[in-house]
Design a protein around this motif. Sequence first.
Motif, short mmCIF file in Angstrom:
data_model
loop_
_atom_site.label_atom_id
_atom_site.label_comp_id
_atom_site.label_asym_id
_atom_site.label_seq_id
_atom_site.Cartn_x
_atom_site.Cartn_y
_atom_site.Cartn_z
N LYS B 25 1.03 -1.13 -0.64
CA LYS B 25 -0.07 -0.05 -0.06
C LYS B 25 1.00 1.62 -0.31
O LYS B 25 0.71 1.77 -0.52
N VAL B 28 2.17 1.47 -3.53
CA VAL B 28 0.92 2.21 -4.52
C VAL B 28 0.44 3.13 -3.94
O VAL B 28 -0.65 2.06 -3.13
N ASP B 30 -2.30 4.39 -4.78
CA ASP B 30 -3.91 4.49 -5.39
C ASP B 30 -4.76 2.77 -5.05
O ASP B 30 -5.18 2.58 -5.77
N LEU B 31 -3.38 2.07 -4.65
CA LEU B 31 -3.72 0.88 -3.87
C LEU B 31 -5.72 0.56 -4.06
O LEU B 31 -5.55 1.13 -2.22
N SER B 32 -6.59 -0.43 -3.90
CA SER B 32 -7.95 0.06 -3.86
C SER B 32 -8.25 -1.24 -2.96
O SER B 32 -8.74 -1.05 -1.94
N ALA B 109 -5.91 -1.41 -8.03
CA ALA B 109 -5.67 -0.14 -8.03
C ALA B 109 -6.32 0.28 -9.12
O ALA B 109 -6.68 0.07 -10.00
N SER B 110 -6.79 2.04 -8.97
CA SER B 110 -7.20 2.44 -10.47
C SER B 110 -6.47 2.97 -11.47
O SER B 110 -5.26 2.73 -11.06
N THR B 113 -2.30 4.25 -11.24
CA THR B 113 -1.44 3.32 -11.95
C THR B 113 -1.23 2.88 -12.56
O THR B 113 -2.07 2.19 -13.23
N LEU B 118 2.21 -1.75 -10.38
CA LEU B 118 1.40 -2.21 -10.06
C LEU B 118 2.40 -4.08 -9.95
O LEU B 118 1.98 -4.84 -8.68
#
Lengths: 176, 145
Positions: B25, B28, B30-32, B109-110, B113, B118
């Motif tokens: 996290k 990245v 933007d990790l969802s 991720a969105s 990224t 990723l």
Amino acid sequence: MNPAPIKLVFTGPVGSGKTTALHQLSEITPVVTEQAMTVGATVNKTTTTVALDYGEVTLENGEKVLLFGTPGQRYYDYMCKIVAQGATGIMLLLNNDNADPQNDLAYFTELFADHAKRGAMVLGITHTEGARNNPLQRYHAWLSDRGYMLPVFAVDARNRDDVILMVEALAASLEY
Amino acid sequence: MNLIPHPSFSSTLTNEFNRALLQLKDSVPDLSTACVATRDGFEIARLESDNDQRKLAAMASSMHALGDAIAAEASLGACRNVIIEGNAGKAVMLTVPDAAANKVLIAAASSDTNLAMLLISSRTCCEQLANASQNHFAPDTEFVT
Ligand SMILES: Nc1nc2c(ncn2[C@@H]2O[C@H](COP(=O)(O)OP(=O)(O)O)[C@@H](O)[C@H]2O)c(=O)[nH]1
Ligand SMILES: [Mg+2]
């Protein structure tokens, strides 16, 4: 143009013999997605299907049949739905030694309600060799109480002739 | 919601998995979603901020097994990862390269990224997961007999 191939789907709970039956029937090397079980493994059952099984068989009349198998765990229900899209018929295998096979029957007739209601389903009861009396009676009773008209056979998934009998019964009930 | 403990993986090990996910996290932002699943479909660790990912874990195991089957069919060797690109984001599923070979990491991720970013960060995370499970290797934490 060739007619669309028949698509049959083996489904049922874990250990009911779906993968075994498909392997018995298929004339090509089946596609398998077996994985080691991290819970619930037994001496006889160490792997489980996590996506699908795939095979093919040609009937005596030359018709090509595509064979699919689903996972058995209920948390893989989305795979059952994906795999069953466009299925001509459902081959429901139930393990007679399970704690509550009628509950399994209720679950899978609900999951594949479209097929069950229009008679595009056949039941194969496995692991009946130790059973007393008539092992099929409780399945017949459950089905007829709910108005289903589906063929039920005692089968051994390891026996190719037993599996073929199920396919033929399904083909016959789809024709009439 | 709390994770359902898996009988084959100790809480010490899953805590280490959680730490590796937190580092992912960090690299990245933007990790969802990120979770570790067994290859037979059980969720064993997830980002603390995530809700229940049981279904996603099961789906990652199916997807990864299909990746393996396709790799075998097309003679690609063993499947290392499966990539999904959607309109609004992407997800990667990677084999955790430990001896047991029974786990997969899924990270999403969105679209902000970069895919390579990723993948590389997820691969690093997988190595940390593999090291952790290698260090914890014991009959009662890895295999059910
Ligand atoms: N004793 C007995 N074993 C069976 C019978 N049918 C299948 N089996 C065995 O039961 C197990 C079923 O495993 P599998 O095919 O992986 O089941 P799946 O989870 O439904 O795919 C295999 O070990 C088969 O050899 C049966 O009628 N009697
Ligand atoms: Mg199976």
